[in-house]
Design a protein around this motif. Sequence first.
Motif, PDB file in Angstrom:
ATOM      1  N   MET A 106       1.143  -1.444   0.040  1.00 26.43           N
ATOM      2  CA  MET A 106       0.451  -0.057   0.162  1.00 26.43           C
ATOM      3  C   MET A 106       1.110   1.497   0.286  1.00 26.43           C
ATOM      4  O   MET A 106       0.628   2.244  -0.566  1.00 26.43           O
ATOM      5  CB  MET A 106      -1.433   0.114   1.319  1.00 26.43           C
ATOM      6  N   ALA A 107       2.029   1.029   0.910  1.00 25.69           N
ATOM      7  CA  ALA A 107       3.288   2.410   0.744  1.00 25.69           C
ATOM      8  C   ALA A 107       3.864   2.394  -0.330  1.00 25.69           C
ATOM      9  O   ALA A 107       3.654   3.623  -0.861  1.00 25.69           O
ATOM     10  CB  ALA A 107       3.261   2.357   1.905  1.00 25.69           C
ATOM     11  N   LEU A 108       4.150   1.281  -0.706  1.00 26.30           N
ATOM     12  CA  LEU A 108       4.676   1.321  -2.327  1.00 26.30           C
ATOM     13  C   LEU A 108       3.658   2.354  -3.581  1.00 26.30           C
ATOM     14  O   LEU A 108       3.982   3.446  -4.206  1.00 26.30           O
ATOM     15  CB  LEU A 108       4.808  -0.187  -3.196  1.00 26.30           C
ATOM     16  N   VAL A 109       2.395   1.741  -3.662  1.00 29.96           N
ATOM     17  CA  VAL A 109       1.541   2.151  -4.688  1.00 29.96           C
ATOM     18  C   VAL A 109       1.158   4.130  -4.345  1.00 29.96           C
ATOM     19  O   VAL A 109       0.853   4.430  -5.550  1.00 29.96           O
ATOM     20  CB  VAL A 109       0.504   1.454  -4.159  1.00 29.96           C
ATOM     21  N   ARG A 110       1.548   4.158  -2.989  1.00 28.22           N
ATOM     22  CA  ARG A 110       1.473   5.693  -2.865  1.00 28.22           C
ATOM     23  C   ARG A 110       3.069   6.477  -3.363  1.00 28.22           C
ATOM     24  O   ARG A 110       2.843   7.661  -3.216  1.00 28.22           O
ATOM     25  CB  ARG A 110       0.698   6.305  -1.302  1.00 28.22           C
ATOM     26  N   GLY A 111       3.409   5.587  -3.406  1.00 28.13           N
ATOM     27  CA  GLY A 111       4.783   5.927  -3.833  1.00 28.13           C
ATOM     28  C   GLY A 111       6.295   5.864  -2.780  1.00 28.13           C
ATOM     29  O   GLY A 111       6.804   6.712  -3.325  1.00 28.13           O
ATOM     30  N   TYR A 112       5.883   5.345  -1.545  1.00 26.46           N
ATOM     31  CA  TYR A 112       6.779   5.575  -1.069  1.00 26.46           C
ATOM     32  C   TYR A 112       7.179   3.958  -0.912  1.00 26.46           C
ATOM     33  O   TYR A 112       6.568   3.085   0.069  1.00 26.46           O
ATOM     34  CB  TYR A 112       6.088   5.555   0.100  1.00 26.46           C
ATOM     35  N   ALA A 113       8.666   3.929  -1.295  1.00 26.15           N
ATOM     36  CA  ALA A 113       8.997   1.833  -1.960  1.00 26.15           C
ATOM     37  C   ALA A 113       9.931   1.568  -0.375  1.00 26.15           C
ATOM     38  O   ALA A 113      10.513   2.473   0.548  1.00 26.15           O
ATOM     39  CB  ALA A 113      10.182   2.146  -2.793  1.00 26.15           C
ATOM     40  N   GLY A 114       9.700   0.823  -0.460  1.00 25.62           N
ATOM     41  CA  GLY A 114      10.012  -0.120   1.613  1.00 25.62           C
ATOM     42  C   GLY A 114      10.960  -0.710   0.883  1.00 25.62           C
ATOM     43  O   GLY A 114      11.497  -0.982  -0.521  1.00 25.62           O
ATOM     44  N   SER A 115      12.046  -2.040   1.902  1.00 22.95           N
ATOM     45  CA  SER A 115      12.645  -3.068   1.403  1.00 22.95           C
ATOM     46  C   SER A 115      12.115  -4.322   1.031  1.00 22.95           C
ATOM     47  O   SER A 115      12.773  -4.718  -0.112  1.00 22.95           O
ATOM     48  CB  SER A 115      13.509  -3.619   2.802  1.00 22.95           C
ATOM     49  N   VAL A 116      10.684  -4.225   0.866  1.00 19.06           N
ATOM     50  CA  VAL A 116       9.494  -5.120   0.420  1.00 19.06           C
ATOM     51  C   VAL A 116       9.726  -5.221  -0.673  1.00 19.06           C
ATOM     52  O   VAL A 116       8.274  -4.121  -0.871  1.00 19.06           O
ATOM     53  CB  VAL A 116       9.398  -6.082   1.535  1.00 19.06           C
ATOM     54  N   GLY A 117       9.352  -5.642  -1.760  1.00 23.29           N
ATOM     55  CA  GLY A 117       8.447  -5.618  -3.445  1.00 23.29           C
ATOM     56  C   GLY A 117       7.638  -5.763  -3.797  1.00 23.29           C
ATOM     57  O   GLY A 117       7.165  -7.234  -2.149  1.00 23.29           O
ATOM     58  N   CYS A 118       6.596  -5.803  -4.599  1.00 22.69           N
ATOM     59  CA  CYS A 118       5.345  -6.237  -4.339  1.00 22.69           C
ATOM     60  C   CYS A 118       5.317  -6.410  -6.531  1.00 22.69           C
ATOM     61  O   CYS A 118       5.398  -5.143  -6.847  1.00 22.69           O
ATOM     62  CB  CYS A 118       4.168  -5.656  -3.920  1.00 22.69           C
ATOM     63  N   ASP A 119       4.430  -7.161  -6.494  1.00 22.26           N
ATOM     64  CA  ASP A 119       4.374  -7.416  -8.183  1.00 22.26           C
ATOM     65  C   ASP A 119       2.968  -6.233  -8.715  1.00 22.26           C
ATOM     66  O   ASP A 119       2.503  -6.164  -7.315  1.00 22.26           O
ATOM     67  CB  ASP A 119       4.168  -8.837  -9.071  1.00 22.26           C
ATOM     68  N   GLY A 120       2.861  -6.465  -9.808  1.00 16.59           N
ATOM     69  CA  GLY A 120       1.726  -6.124 -10.391  1.00 16.59           C
ATOM     70  C   GLY A 120       0.607  -6.092 -10.033  1.00 16.59           C
ATOM     71  O   GLY A 120      -0.800  -5.242  -9.410  1.00 16.59           O
ATOM     72  N   ASP A 121       0.332  -7.916  -9.874  1.00 21.74           N
ATOM     73  CA  ASP A 121      -1.333  -7.652  -8.991  1.00 21.74           C
ATOM     74  C   ASP A 121      -1.235  -7.473  -7.519  1.00 21.74           C
ATOM     75  O   ASP A 121      -2.825  -7.166  -7.325  1.00 21.74           O
ATOM     76  CB  ASP A 121      -1.017  -8.993  -8.754  1.00 21.74           C
ATOM     77  N   GLN A 122      -0.693  -7.351  -6.841  1.00 26.84           N
ATOM     78  CA  GLN A 122      -0.380  -7.244  -5.489  1.00 26.84           C
ATOM     79  C   GLN A 122      -1.163  -5.685  -5.112  1.00 26.84           C
ATOM     80  O   GLN A 122      -1.898  -5.075  -4.211  1.00 26.84           O
ATOM     81  CB  GLN A 122       0.640  -7.297  -4.854  1.00 26.84           C
ATOM     82  N   GLN A 123       0.098  -4.584  -6.152  1.00 24.30           N
ATOM     83  CA  GLN A 123      -0.613  -3.506  -6.266  1.00 24.30           C
ATOM     84  C   GLN A 123      -1.672  -2.634  -6.650  1.00 24.30           C
ATOM     85  O   GLN A 123      -2.193  -2.023  -6.057  1.00 24.30           O
ATOM     86  CB  GLN A 123       1.021  -2.478  -6.970  1.00 24.30           C
ATOM     87  N   ALA A 124      -1.987  -3.653  -7.552  1.00 27.91           N
ATOM     88  CA  ALA A 124      -3.121  -3.189  -8.101  1.00 27.91           C
ATOM     89  C   ALA A 124      -4.484  -3.425  -6.699  1.00 27.91           C
ATOM     90  O   ALA A 124      -4.856  -3.122  -6.415  1.00 27.91           O
ATOM     91  CB  ALA A 124      -3.479  -4.023  -9.264  1.00 27.91           C
ATOM     92  N   TRP A 125      -4.372  -4.750  -6.356  1.00 25.58           N
ATOM     93  CA  TRP A 125      -4.827  -5.465  -5.375  1.00 25.58           C
ATOM     94  C   TRP A 125      -4.603  -4.557  -4.106  1.00 25.58           C
ATOM     95  O   TRP A 125      -5.807  -4.125  -3.443  1.00 25.58           O
ATOM     96  CB  TRP A 125      -5.070  -6.278  -4.351  1.00 25.58           C
ATOM     97  N   ALA A 126      -3.637  -3.940  -3.534  1.00 31.09           N
ATOM     98  CA  ALA A 126      -4.150  -3.044  -2.376  1.00 31.09           C
ATOM     99  C   ALA A 126      -3.876  -1.948  -2.167  1.00 31.09           C
ATOM    100  O   ALA A 126      -4.603  -1.138  -1.255  1.00 31.09           O
ATOM    101  CB  ALA A 126      -2.456  -3.010  -1.792  1.00 31.09           C
TER     102      ALA A 126
END
Length: 289
Positions: free
Chosen positions: A260-280
């Motif tokens: 959820m933080a990643l899709v807001r533009g704030y990336a942490g140390s753990v990545g997420c694939d496209g499906d996970q980002q879309a759902w989050a």
Amino acid sequence: MRRRAVAVTLAVVAVVAAGVYAKAATLDEQRRDLVTQVIEVTTQADEAEARAVHLAGMIALADDESAELESVLEVRPEFLAELEALSSAFAEAEGKVDVADERTAAVSTQQTVLAEREEPGVVVAATATIRALRTEVDEEVAGWERVQAASSAAPGPKWAAGGQDAYARVRAALDRVGGGGVGLYESSSCAGGSAPACANSNGYIKFRADIATWSDGRLNWAMAHELAHIHQFRVWGSLNASAAYQSLFGGDPEFLANCMALVRGYAGSVGCDGDQQAWASGIWVGAVR
């Protein structure tokens, strides 16, 4: 003598013939005049009939337009009532939430209704639009008020060991990632002090004093992560009942918060694939798929 008689006879015949010719010419002229008059009368009658037909058509059209306008006017009061309710909602939102988009939509909808003269269905649809805008504004204001209540209920002082400057820096980061109005205070109680920050299901966030020394990028991510938990708590029941959540994230709220933080533009140390980002991304707006 006979010749004179013949001459007289011929003269009489000539006179009579001339008279007959003149009379025939006169009759022919009268006939032409009569035909002309008949044509004129016929034309005038046709024109009068055409005008009568046109007038009847105009009257019928006016009657139809009057009936259409009447049907439009019948549904306008409900629209005006909803518009008044929306105006009250805008007044309530003043100083709390941004309703610029809703105002623009309302003005556009109002202009549509003002221009409508024929279709009552257009006004009915516009009424539904205004009602939806009012509901949206009411919900945003209610959300803001819940946040304020949670902020007021947050225990403890805003800052302790870290001081006012530390609090101000963390507060700025939380506001920057979309957490304006979310309660925040310093505490060393997150996971017994081992976690730098944590979110409470009552709607506020706690932070450990030392995170105020983190870089802007890392601090922004931490606040986006904790804010993500606040949004998770709002849909907690449906979230944990979601098969997709279990499948994509293994039911792990920390992993989901990272995405959820990643899709807001704030990336942490753990990545997420496209499906996970879309759902989050749906959790930010309260959508659990």
